[in-house]
Design a protein around this motif. Structure first.
Motif, PDB file in Angstrom:
ATOM      1  N   ASP A 231       0.835  -1.201   0.000  1.00 43.64           N
ATOM      2  CA  ASP A 231       0.000   0.000   0.000  1.00 43.64           C
ATOM      3  C   ASP A 231       0.868   1.250   0.000  1.00 43.64           C
ATOM      4  OD1 ASP A 231      -2.888  -0.965   0.356  1.00 43.64           O
ATOM      5  OD2 ASP A 231      -1.851  -2.035   1.970  1.00 43.64           O
ATOM      6  N   THR A 232       0.462   2.232  -0.810  1.00 44.46           N
ATOM      7  CA  THR A 232       1.189   3.509  -0.855  1.00 44.46           C
ATOM      8  C   THR A 232       0.271   4.721  -0.728  1.00 44.46           C
ATOM      9  OG1 THR A 232       1.052   3.571  -3.273  1.00 44.46           O
ATOM     10  CG2 THR A 232       3.029   2.542  -2.308  1.00 44.46           C
ATOM     11  N   ASP A 248       2.671   4.832  -6.986  1.00 42.53           N
ATOM     12  CA  ASP A 248       1.487   3.992  -6.827  1.00 42.53           C
ATOM     13  C   ASP A 248       1.896   2.598  -6.367  1.00 42.53           C
ATOM     14  OD1 ASP A 248       1.177   2.086  -9.555  1.00 42.53           O
ATOM     15  OD2 ASP A 248       2.469   3.845  -9.737  1.00 42.53           O
ATOM     16  N   ALA A 249       0.936   1.820  -5.877  1.00 41.86           N
ATOM     17  CA  ALA A 249       1.233   0.514  -5.294  1.00 41.86           C
ATOM     18  C   ALA A 249       1.757  -0.475  -6.323  1.00 41.86           C
ATOM     19  CB  ALA A 249      -0.011  -0.042  -4.607  1.00 41.86           C
ATOM     20  N   ALA A 252       5.445   0.162  -6.721  1.00 39.25           N
ATOM     21  CA  ALA A 252       6.168  -0.321  -5.547  1.00 39.25           C
ATOM     22  C   ALA A 252       6.231  -1.846  -5.520  1.00 39.25           C
ATOM     23  CB  ALA A 252       5.502   0.203  -4.277  1.00 39.25           C
ATOM     24  N   PHE A 367      10.213   3.298  -1.614  1.00 42.38           N
ATOM     25  CA  PHE A 367       9.421   4.514  -1.371  1.00 42.38           C
ATOM     26  C   PHE A 367       8.691   4.474  -0.031  1.00 42.38           C
ATOM     27  CE2 PHE A 367       8.917   3.281  -5.952  1.00 42.38           C
ATOM     28  CZ  PHE A 367       9.948   4.065  -6.447  1.00 42.38           C
ATOM     29  N   ALA A 369       6.864   2.037   1.057  1.00 47.40           N
ATOM     30  CA  ALA A 369       5.586   1.344   0.909  1.00 47.40           C
ATOM     31  C   ALA A 369       5.290   0.490   2.132  1.00 47.40           C
ATOM     32  CB  ALA A 369       5.608   0.473  -0.344  1.00 47.40           C
ATOM     33  N   ARG A 370       4.014   0.429   2.498  1.00 48.63           N
ATOM     34  CA  ARG A 370       3.598  -0.354   3.664  1.00 48.63           C
ATOM     35  C   ARG A 370       3.305  -1.790   3.231  1.00 48.63           C
ATOM     36  NH1 ARG A 370      -0.523   3.779   6.882  1.00 48.63           N
ATOM     37  NH2 ARG A 370       0.996   5.491   7.115  1.00 48.63           N
TER      38      ARG A 370
END
Length: 475
Positions: A231-232, A248-249, A252, A367, A369-370
Protein backbone atom coordinates in the motif's frame (compact mmCIF):
# COMPACT_ATOMS: atom_id res chain seq x y z
CA UNK A 1 3.43 -53.76 16.06
CA UNK A 2 6.24 -56.23 15.55
CA UNK A 3 9.20 -55.09 13.52
CA UNK A 4 10.34 -57.77 11.04
CA UNK A 5 14.02 -58.59 10.86
CA UNK A 6 15.64 -56.44 8.15
CA UNK A 7 17.29 -59.38 6.39
CA UNK A 8 14.16 -61.50 6.06
CA UNK A 9 12.15 -61.06 2.89
CA UNK A 10 9.70 -62.59 0.49
CA UNK A 11 12.41 -64.95 -0.70
CA UNK A 12 12.17 -66.80 2.64
CA UNK A 13 8.41 -67.34 2.51
CA UNK A 14 6.22 -66.38 -0.42
CA UNK A 15 2.50 -67.10 0.13
CA UNK A 16 1.51 -65.79 -3.29
CA UNK A 17 3.36 -65.70 -6.58
CA UNK A 18 4.14 -62.73 -8.75
CA UNK A 19 2.32 -64.45 -11.59
CA UNK A 20 -0.88 -64.79 -9.52
CA UNK A 21 -0.80 -61.11 -8.59
CA UNK A 22 -0.06 -60.07 -12.15
CA UNK A 23 -3.04 -62.12 -13.37
CA UNK A 24 -5.31 -60.51 -10.75
CA UNK A 25 -4.14 -57.03 -11.76
CA UNK A 26 -4.75 -57.79 -15.44
CA UNK A 27 -8.23 -59.14 -14.77
CA UNK A 28 -9.26 -56.25 -12.54
CA UNK A 29 -7.65 -53.38 -14.43
CA UNK A 30 -10.64 -52.41 -16.64
CA UNK A 31 -12.85 -52.13 -13.54
CA UNK A 32 -10.17 -50.11 -11.75
CA UNK A 33 -9.97 -47.62 -14.62
CA UNK A 34 -13.78 -47.39 -14.70
CA UNK A 35 -13.85 -46.69 -10.96
CA UNK A 36 -11.18 -44.03 -11.43
CA UNK A 37 -13.31 -42.40 -14.12
CA UNK A 38 -16.27 -42.28 -11.74
CA UNK A 39 -14.13 -40.51 -9.12
CA UNK A 40 -12.84 -38.01 -11.68
CA UNK A 41 -16.43 -37.03 -12.51
CA UNK A 42 -16.87 -35.73 -8.95
CA UNK A 43 -15.49 -32.13 -8.87
CA UNK A 44 -14.02 -32.47 -5.39
CA UNK A 45 -12.16 -29.15 -5.20
CA UNK A 46 -11.34 -28.51 -1.53
CA UNK A 47 -10.72 -24.77 -1.83
CA UNK A 48 -13.14 -22.60 0.22
CA UNK A 49 -14.67 -20.93 -2.85
CA UNK A 50 -15.97 -24.28 -4.16
CA UNK A 51 -18.98 -26.37 -3.14
CA UNK A 52 -17.93 -28.63 -0.24
CA UNK A 53 -20.70 -31.12 -0.96
CA UNK A 54 -18.62 -32.44 -3.85
CA UNK A 55 -15.74 -33.27 -1.49
CA UNK A 56 -18.20 -35.07 0.79
CA UNK A 57 -19.58 -36.99 -2.20
CA UNK A 58 -16.07 -37.97 -3.22
CA UNK A 59 -15.23 -39.19 0.29
CA UNK A 60 -18.33 -41.39 0.37
CA UNK A 61 -17.45 -42.81 -3.06
CA UNK A 62 -13.94 -43.70 -1.87
CA UNK A 63 -15.31 -45.28 1.31
CA UNK A 64 -17.64 -47.43 -0.75
CA UNK A 65 -14.74 -48.61 -2.91
CA UNK A 66 -12.75 -49.61 0.17
CA UNK A 67 -15.73 -51.43 1.66
CA UNK A 68 -16.07 -53.27 -1.63
CA UNK A 69 -12.63 -54.84 -1.24
CA UNK A 70 -14.01 -56.94 1.62
CA UNK A 71 -10.76 -56.86 3.59
CA UNK A 72 -11.36 -54.14 6.21
CA UNK A 73 -12.95 -54.31 9.64
CA UNK A 74 -13.42 -50.54 9.69
CA UNK A 75 -14.19 -48.09 6.88
CA UNK A 76 -15.47 -44.63 7.85
CA UNK A 77 -15.62 -41.04 6.66
CA UNK A 78 -14.28 -38.76 9.37
CA UNK A 79 -13.33 -35.11 9.92
CA UNK A 80 -11.03 -33.33 12.35
CA UNK A 81 -10.67 -29.69 13.46
CA UNK A 82 -8.36 -27.42 11.47
CA UNK A 83 -5.21 -26.16 13.17
CA UNK A 84 -6.82 -23.26 15.05
CA UNK A 85 -9.90 -25.28 16.01
CA UNK A 86 -12.27 -22.81 14.36
CA UNK A 87 -13.93 -25.35 12.09
CA UNK A 88 -13.78 -28.93 10.86
CA UNK A 89 -11.58 -29.88 7.94
CA UNK A 90 -12.79 -31.61 4.80
CA UNK A 91 -13.95 -35.24 5.08
CA UNK A 92 -11.30 -37.95 4.89
CA UNK A 93 -11.65 -41.72 4.69
CA UNK A 94 -10.03 -44.16 7.10
CA UNK A 95 -9.98 -47.94 6.90
CA UNK A 96 -8.15 -50.57 8.89
CA UNK A 97 -7.48 -54.27 9.13
CA UNK A 98 -5.26 -55.42 12.04
CA UNK A 99 -2.14 -57.47 11.45
CA UNK A 100 -2.06 -61.13 12.48
CA UNK A 101 0.72 -63.48 13.51
CA UNK A 102 3.19 -60.65 14.06
CA UNK A 103 3.11 -59.35 10.50
CA UNK A 104 3.80 -55.64 9.93
CA UNK A 105 1.15 -53.01 9.28
CA UNK A 106 1.31 -50.71 6.26
CA UNK A 107 -0.50 -47.38 6.02
CA UNK A 108 -1.60 -46.38 2.50
CA UNK A 109 -2.06 -42.63 1.92
CA UNK A 110 -3.53 -40.68 -0.98
CA UNK A 111 -5.94 -37.75 -1.34
CA UNK A 112 -9.30 -37.52 -3.07
CA UNK A 113 -9.55 -33.73 -3.33
CA UNK A 114 -8.33 -31.93 -6.45
CA UNK A 115 -7.09 -28.56 -7.65
CA UNK A 116 -9.52 -26.08 -9.25
CA UNK A 117 -9.82 -26.72 -12.98
CA UNK A 118 -9.06 -23.17 -14.10
CA UNK A 119 -10.53 -21.86 -17.34
CA UNK A 120 -12.55 -24.34 -19.39
CA UNK A 121 -11.13 -22.91 -22.61
CA UNK A 122 -7.63 -24.01 -21.57
CA UNK A 123 -8.74 -27.66 -21.55
CA UNK A 124 -8.83 -29.79 -24.67
CA UNK A 125 -11.42 -32.02 -23.00
CA UNK A 126 -13.91 -31.15 -20.19
CA UNK A 127 -11.98 -31.19 -16.88
CA UNK A 128 -14.49 -33.34 -15.01
CA UNK A 129 -15.46 -35.63 -17.88
CA UNK A 130 -12.78 -38.36 -17.96
CA UNK A 131 -11.71 -38.85 -21.55
CA UNK A 132 -9.32 -41.50 -22.86
CA UNK A 133 -7.13 -40.38 -25.74
CA UNK A 134 -4.68 -43.05 -26.78
CA UNK A 135 -2.90 -44.35 -23.67
CA UNK A 136 -3.87 -41.38 -21.50
CA UNK A 137 -6.93 -40.68 -19.36
CA UNK A 138 -7.58 -36.93 -19.20
CA UNK A 139 -9.36 -35.06 -16.42
CA UNK A 140 -8.79 -33.09 -13.25
CA UNK A 141 -7.62 -35.56 -10.60
CA UNK A 142 -7.03 -38.34 -13.13
CA UNK A 143 -3.41 -38.31 -12.01
CA UNK A 144 -3.25 -36.12 -8.88
CA UNK A 145 -4.37 -37.92 -6.87
CA UNK A 146 -7.42 -40.01 -7.60
CA UNK A 147 -5.12 -42.36 -9.48
CA UNK A 148 -3.20 -42.71 -6.21
CA UNK A 149 -6.46 -43.62 -4.47
CA UNK A 150 -7.23 -46.22 -7.12
CA UNK A 151 -3.67 -47.58 -7.08
CA UNK A 152 -4.29 -48.43 -3.44
CA UNK A 153 -7.75 -49.85 -4.07
CA UNK A 154 -6.64 -51.84 -7.11
CA UNK A 155 -3.54 -53.18 -5.35
CA UNK A 156 -5.59 -54.32 -2.35
CA UNK A 157 -8.11 -56.02 -4.63
CA UNK A 158 -5.44 -57.84 -6.62
CA UNK A 159 -3.42 -58.88 -3.57
CA UNK A 160 -6.52 -60.12 -1.74
CA UNK A 161 -7.73 -62.07 -4.77
CA UNK A 162 -4.34 -63.67 -5.41
CA UNK A 163 -3.64 -64.56 -1.77
CA UNK A 164 -7.12 -65.61 -0.67
CA UNK A 165 -6.25 -64.63 2.90
CA UNK A 166 -3.35 -62.75 4.43
CA UNK A 167 -1.89 -61.63 7.75
CA UNK A 168 -0.57 -58.20 6.76
CA UNK A 169 -2.13 -55.28 8.62
CA UNK A 170 -3.44 -52.54 6.32
CA UNK A 171 -4.56 -49.06 7.29
CA UNK A 172 -5.77 -46.52 4.73
CA UNK A 173 -5.98 -42.74 5.00
CA UNK A 174 -7.46 -40.90 2.02
CA UNK A 175 -7.28 -37.19 2.80
CA UNK A 176 -9.81 -34.61 1.58
CA UNK A 177 -7.87 -31.33 1.73
CA UNK A 178 -4.32 -31.95 0.55
CA UNK A 179 -4.77 -29.32 -2.15
CA UNK A 180 -5.82 -26.80 0.49
CA UNK A 181 -2.80 -27.01 2.80
CA UNK A 182 -3.91 -30.10 4.79
CA UNK A 183 -5.18 -27.80 7.52
CA UNK A 184 -6.67 -30.54 9.71
CA UNK A 185 -3.98 -33.14 8.95
CA UNK A 186 -2.04 -32.99 12.23
CA UNK A 187 -5.21 -33.08 14.33
CA UNK A 188 -6.55 -35.94 12.23
CA UNK A 189 -3.41 -38.00 12.89
CA UNK A 190 -3.58 -37.35 16.62
CA UNK A 191 -7.27 -38.17 16.89
CA UNK A 192 -7.00 -41.38 14.83
CA UNK A 193 -3.53 -42.50 15.79
CA UNK A 194 -4.63 -45.95 16.94
CA UNK A 195 -6.28 -46.66 13.58
CA UNK A 196 -3.43 -45.29 11.44
CA UNK A 197 -0.30 -46.46 13.32
CA UNK A 198 1.94 -48.50 11.03
CA UNK A 199 5.43 -49.89 10.48
CA UNK A 200 5.62 -48.56 6.92
CA UNK A 201 3.74 -45.77 5.15
CA UNK A 202 3.21 -45.62 1.38
CA UNK A 203 2.42 -42.12 0.15
CA UNK A 204 1.09 -42.45 -3.40
CA UNK A 205 1.35 -38.81 -4.46
CA UNK A 206 4.49 -38.45 -6.56
CA UNK A 207 5.76 -39.43 -9.99
CA UNK A 208 8.09 -41.60 -12.02
CA UNK A 209 11.23 -40.90 -14.02
CA UNK A 210 9.61 -41.63 -17.38
CA UNK A 211 7.01 -43.91 -18.94
CA UNK A 212 9.22 -46.98 -18.57
CA UNK A 213 11.22 -46.26 -15.40
CA UNK A 214 9.77 -46.26 -11.88
CA UNK A 215 10.95 -43.89 -9.19
CA UNK A 216 11.08 -43.67 -5.42
CA UNK A 217 10.97 -40.07 -4.21
CA UNK A 218 13.64 -39.48 -1.58
CA UNK A 219 13.76 -35.65 -1.40
CA UNK A 220 10.98 -33.07 -1.33
CA UNK A 221 11.23 -29.32 -1.11
CA UNK A 222 9.26 -27.50 1.57
CA UNK A 223 6.76 -24.71 0.96
CA UNK A 224 6.17 -21.17 2.15
CA UNK A 225 3.19 -19.25 0.76
CA UNK A 226 1.57 -15.98 1.78
CA UNK A 227 -0.41 -13.00 0.55
CA UNK A 228 1.54 -9.73 0.46
CA UNK A 229 -0.27 -6.40 0.46
CA UNK A 230 1.62 -3.38 -0.81
CA UNK A 231 0.00 0.00 0.00
CA UNK A 232 1.19 3.51 -0.86
CA UNK A 233 -1.98 5.70 -0.90
CA UNK A 234 -5.12 6.17 1.15
CA UNK A 235 -7.19 6.31 -2.05
CA UNK A 236 -6.80 6.11 -5.81
CA UNK A 237 -5.63 9.32 -7.50
CA UNK A 238 -5.63 10.61 -11.08
CA UNK A 239 -2.51 9.30 -12.82
CA UNK A 240 -2.20 12.41 -14.97
CA UNK A 241 -2.47 14.83 -12.11
CA UNK A 242 -0.10 13.03 -9.71
CA UNK A 243 1.84 10.53 -11.79
CA UNK A 244 5.57 11.19 -11.68
CA UNK A 245 5.49 12.51 -8.14
CA UNK A 246 3.39 9.94 -6.26
CA UNK A 247 4.43 6.25 -6.15
CA UNK A 248 1.49 3.99 -6.83
CA UNK A 249 1.23 0.51 -5.29
CA UNK A 250 1.80 -1.28 -8.58
CA UNK A 251 5.12 0.49 -9.10
CA UNK A 252 6.17 -0.32 -5.55
CA UNK A 253 5.09 -3.96 -5.86
CA UNK A 254 6.94 -4.49 -9.14
CA UNK A 255 10.12 -2.90 -7.83
CA UNK A 256 9.90 -4.87 -4.58
CA UNK A 257 9.17 -8.25 -6.13
CA UNK A 258 12.05 -7.88 -8.58
CA UNK A 259 14.51 -7.84 -5.66
CA UNK A 260 13.65 -11.48 -4.90
CA UNK A 261 15.68 -12.73 -7.88
CA UNK A 262 19.18 -12.30 -9.25
CA UNK A 263 19.74 -11.45 -12.90
CA UNK A 264 19.85 -15.15 -13.86
CA UNK A 265 16.51 -15.82 -12.16
CA UNK A 266 17.97 -17.59 -9.13
CA UNK A 267 16.65 -16.62 -5.70
CA UNK A 268 18.45 -13.63 -4.14
CA UNK A 269 17.20 -13.82 -0.55
CA UNK A 270 19.81 -14.04 2.20
CA UNK A 271 19.08 -16.90 4.55
CA UNK A 272 17.55 -19.28 2.00
CA UNK A 273 19.85 -22.26 1.64
CA UNK A 274 20.50 -25.05 -0.86
CA UNK A 275 20.93 -28.77 -0.22
CA UNK A 276 23.79 -30.98 -1.34
CA UNK A 277 22.07 -33.66 -3.43
CA UNK A 278 23.45 -35.82 -6.20
CA UNK A 279 21.38 -35.51 -9.36
CA UNK A 280 21.19 -37.81 -12.39
CA UNK A 281 21.78 -36.63 -15.94
CA UNK A 282 19.03 -34.35 -17.22
CA UNK A 283 19.70 -31.91 -20.03
CA UNK A 284 18.09 -28.70 -21.23
CA UNK A 285 16.35 -30.45 -24.12
CA UNK A 286 14.49 -32.69 -21.68
CA UNK A 287 13.56 -29.71 -19.52
CA UNK A 288 12.21 -27.87 -22.57
CA UNK A 289 10.15 -30.85 -23.63
CA UNK A 290 8.67 -31.63 -20.22
CA UNK A 291 8.08 -28.04 -19.04
CA UNK A 292 6.89 -26.60 -22.34
CA UNK A 293 9.50 -23.84 -22.62
CA UNK A 294 8.88 -21.64 -25.65
CA UNK A 295 11.57 -21.36 -28.30
CA UNK A 296 13.93 -18.56 -27.37
CA UNK A 297 13.03 -18.62 -23.67
CA UNK A 298 16.03 -19.61 -21.54
CA UNK A 299 16.01 -21.65 -18.33
CA UNK A 300 16.76 -19.73 -15.14
CA UNK A 301 19.08 -20.38 -12.21
CA UNK A 302 22.49 -21.98 -11.92
CA UNK A 303 23.97 -25.40 -11.22
CA UNK A 304 22.69 -28.63 -12.71
CA UNK A 305 19.10 -28.41 -13.88
CA UNK A 306 17.83 -30.99 -11.40
CA UNK A 307 19.70 -29.34 -8.52
CA UNK A 308 17.74 -26.16 -9.30
CA UNK A 309 14.48 -28.11 -9.03
CA UNK A 310 15.29 -30.53 -6.21
CA UNK A 311 17.90 -28.84 -4.03
CA UNK A 312 17.61 -25.05 -4.37
CA UNK A 313 14.96 -22.54 -3.30
CA UNK A 314 12.52 -21.06 -5.81
CA UNK A 315 10.07 -18.16 -5.51
CA UNK A 316 7.03 -17.66 -7.73
CA UNK A 317 4.33 -14.99 -7.75
CA UNK A 318 1.24 -17.09 -8.42
CA UNK A 319 -1.44 -14.41 -8.33
CA UNK A 320 -2.04 -10.65 -8.38
CA UNK A 321 -5.12 -8.76 -7.24
CA UNK A 322 -5.15 -5.50 -9.23
CA UNK A 323 -7.44 -3.81 -11.77
CA UNK A 324 -7.69 -5.94 -14.88
CA UNK A 325 -7.00 -4.49 -18.32
CA UNK A 326 -10.69 -4.22 -19.18
CA UNK A 327 -11.30 -2.00 -16.13
CA UNK A 328 -8.02 -0.10 -16.10
CA UNK A 329 -8.76 3.56 -15.53
CA UNK A 330 -6.16 6.31 -15.48
CA UNK A 331 -5.56 6.11 -11.75
CA UNK A 332 -2.72 5.40 -9.40
CA UNK A 333 -3.55 2.16 -7.56
CA UNK A 334 -3.48 2.67 -3.79
CA UNK A 335 -2.92 -1.00 -3.00
CA UNK A 336 -1.96 -4.27 -4.64
CA UNK A 337 -2.12 -7.80 -3.26
CA UNK A 338 0.03 -10.67 -4.54
CA UNK A 339 0.34 -14.34 -3.67
CA UNK A 340 3.93 -15.40 -3.14
CA UNK A 341 4.80 -19.11 -3.27
CA UNK A 342 8.28 -20.25 -2.30
CA UNK A 343 9.84 -23.72 -2.40
CA UNK A 344 12.65 -24.32 0.05
CA UNK A 345 15.46 -26.83 -0.05
CA UNK A 346 15.51 -30.05 1.97
CA UNK A 347 17.22 -29.40 5.27
CA UNK A 348 15.85 -25.90 5.88
CA UNK A 349 13.11 -25.15 8.39
CA UNK A 350 10.04 -23.61 6.75
CA UNK A 351 9.45 -21.02 9.47
CA UNK A 352 13.08 -19.94 9.22
CA UNK A 353 12.65 -19.58 5.45
CA UNK A 354 9.54 -17.42 5.83
CA UNK A 355 11.35 -15.18 8.30
CA UNK A 356 14.18 -14.72 5.79
CA UNK A 357 11.77 -13.83 2.96
CA UNK A 358 9.82 -11.42 5.16
CA UNK A 359 12.98 -9.71 6.36
CA UNK A 360 14.15 -9.33 2.76
CA UNK A 361 10.88 -7.78 1.62
CA UNK A 362 10.68 -5.39 4.57
CA UNK A 363 14.28 -4.28 4.01
CA UNK A 364 13.69 -3.64 0.31
CA UNK A 365 10.27 -1.98 0.32
CA UNK A 366 10.65 0.99 -2.10
CA UNK A 367 9.42 4.51 -1.37
CA UNK A 368 8.45 3.51 2.17
CA UNK A 369 5.59 1.34 0.91
CA UNK A 370 3.60 -0.35 3.66
CA UNK A 371 3.67 -4.15 3.65
CA UNK A 372 1.15 -6.52 5.18
CA UNK A 373 1.62 -10.30 5.34
CA UNK A 374 -1.53 -12.41 5.34
CA UNK A 375 -2.57 -16.09 5.20
CA UNK A 376 0.88 -17.54 5.77
CA UNK A 377 1.18 -21.27 5.08
CA UNK A 378 4.33 -23.28 5.68
CA UNK A 379 5.27 -26.90 5.05
CA UNK A 380 8.47 -28.66 5.94
CA UNK A 381 10.79 -30.26 3.36
CA UNK A 382 11.72 -33.91 3.71
CA UNK A 383 14.57 -36.32 3.09
CA UNK A 384 13.77 -40.05 3.11
CA UNK A 385 15.92 -42.53 5.00
CA UNK A 386 16.66 -45.10 2.31
CA UNK A 387 18.39 -47.66 4.55
CA UNK A 388 15.31 -49.48 5.89
CA UNK A 389 13.84 -52.87 5.00
CA UNK A 390 10.68 -51.30 3.57
CA UNK A 391 12.66 -49.36 0.96
CA UNK A 392 14.49 -52.56 0.00
CA UNK A 393 11.20 -54.44 -0.43
CA UNK A 394 9.79 -51.56 -2.47
CA UNK A 395 12.79 -51.49 -4.80
CA UNK A 396 12.45 -55.23 -5.40
CA UNK A 397 8.69 -55.00 -6.01
CA UNK A 398 9.11 -52.13 -8.46
CA UNK A 399 11.77 -54.02 -10.37
CA UNK A 400 9.33 -56.94 -10.69
CA UNK A 401 6.36 -54.77 -11.59
CA UNK A 402 8.11 -52.55 -14.13
CA UNK A 403 10.81 -54.88 -15.39
CA UNK A 404 13.33 -52.14 -14.62
CA UNK A 405 15.15 -51.02 -11.50
CA UNK A 406 13.70 -47.87 -9.89
CA UNK A 407 15.66 -44.65 -9.65
CA UNK A 408 15.74 -42.40 -6.58
CA UNK A 409 14.55 -38.90 -7.35
CA UNK A 410 13.93 -35.57 -5.72
CA UNK A 411 10.80 -33.58 -6.40
CA UNK A 412 10.58 -29.83 -6.69
CA UNK A 413 7.06 -29.83 -5.32
CA UNK A 414 6.13 -30.22 -1.69
CA UNK A 415 4.25 -32.76 0.40
CA UNK A 416 4.43 -30.94 3.76
CA UNK A 417 2.33 -33.43 5.69
CA UNK A 418 5.06 -36.08 5.42
CA UNK A 419 6.95 -34.26 8.16
CA UNK A 420 3.81 -34.54 10.31
CA UNK A 421 3.60 -38.27 9.58
CA UNK A 422 7.19 -38.64 10.77
CA UNK A 423 6.44 -36.63 13.91
CA UNK A 424 3.40 -38.73 14.79
CA UNK A 425 4.89 -42.10 13.73
CA UNK A 426 8.66 -41.69 14.21
CA UNK A 427 9.40 -45.42 13.88
CA UNK A 428 7.53 -45.87 10.59
CA UNK A 429 9.42 -46.07 7.32
CA UNK A 430 8.18 -43.62 4.70
CA UNK A 431 7.85 -44.68 1.05
CA UNK A 432 6.93 -41.96 -1.45
CA UNK A 433 5.70 -43.46 -4.71
CA UNK A 434 3.30 -42.34 -7.40
CA UNK A 435 1.47 -42.87 -10.64
CA UNK A 436 2.42 -39.70 -12.51
CA UNK A 437 4.91 -39.25 -15.34
CA UNK A 438 6.60 -36.11 -16.74
CA UNK A 439 3.62 -35.35 -18.99
CA UNK A 440 0.86 -35.77 -16.39
CA UNK A 441 0.56 -31.97 -15.92
CA UNK A 442 -0.74 -32.16 -12.37
CA UNK A 443 -2.36 -28.87 -11.26
CA UNK A 444 -2.43 -27.69 -14.88
CA UNK A 445 -5.05 -27.76 -17.63
CA UNK A 446 -5.14 -31.06 -19.54
CA UNK A 447 -4.00 -33.14 -16.58
CA UNK A 448 -3.75 -36.79 -17.60
CA UNK A 449 -2.70 -40.26 -16.51
CA UNK A 450 -0.74 -42.69 -18.66
CA UNK A 451 -2.60 -45.97 -18.25
CA UNK A 452 0.51 -48.08 -18.80
CA UNK A 453 2.31 -46.27 -15.99
CA UNK A 454 -0.79 -46.60 -13.82
CA UNK A 455 -0.99 -50.35 -14.34
CA UNK A 456 2.69 -50.89 -13.58
CA UNK A 457 2.46 -48.72 -10.46
CA UNK A 458 -0.62 -50.63 -9.30
CA UNK A 459 1.08 -53.98 -9.91
CA UNK A 460 4.17 -52.85 -8.02
CA UNK A 461 2.10 -51.83 -5.01
CA UNK A 462 0.28 -55.18 -4.98
CA UNK A 463 3.69 -56.87 -5.02
CA UNK A 464 4.84 -54.66 -2.15
CA UNK A 465 1.86 -55.81 -0.11
CA UNK A 466 2.72 -59.43 -0.87
CA UNK A 467 6.35 -58.98 0.12
CA UNK A 468 5.40 -57.30 3.40
CA UNK A 469 2.85 -60.04 4.14
CA UNK A 470 5.56 -62.67 3.62
CA UNK A 471 7.97 -61.20 6.16
CA UNK A 472 8.67 -63.55 9.07
CA UNK A 473 8.22 -62.31 12.61
CA UNK A 474 10.89 -61.73 15.23
CA UNK A 475 8.81 -63.09 18.10
Amino acid sequence: MTQPHPTESMAAAAPVTTEAIRAAVDAGFPATVADLARLVRIPSVSWPAFDPTHVAESAEAVAELLRGTGVFELVEVRRAPVEDGSELGQPAVVASRPARDGRPTVLLYAHHDVQPPGKDEDWETPPFEPTQRGDRLHGRGAADDKAGVMAHVGAIRAFAEASGDFDLGIAVFIEGEEEWASRSFANFLREHRDVLAADAIIVADSGNWDLETPAITVALRGAVAFNLRVDTLTHASHSGMYGGAVPDAMLAAIRLLDTLWAADGSVAVDGLRSADLETPEYDEAQLRSEAGLLDGVSPIGNGTILSRIWAKPAITVTGIDAPDVANASNTLAPGVRVRVSARIAPGQDADEAFAAIRSHLEANAPFGARLTFEEVDTGQPFLVDTSGWAIAETRAAMAEGWGREPVEIGVGGSIPFIAELVEEFPQAQILVTGVEDPDSRAHSPNESLHLGVFKRALLSEALILARLDARATTS
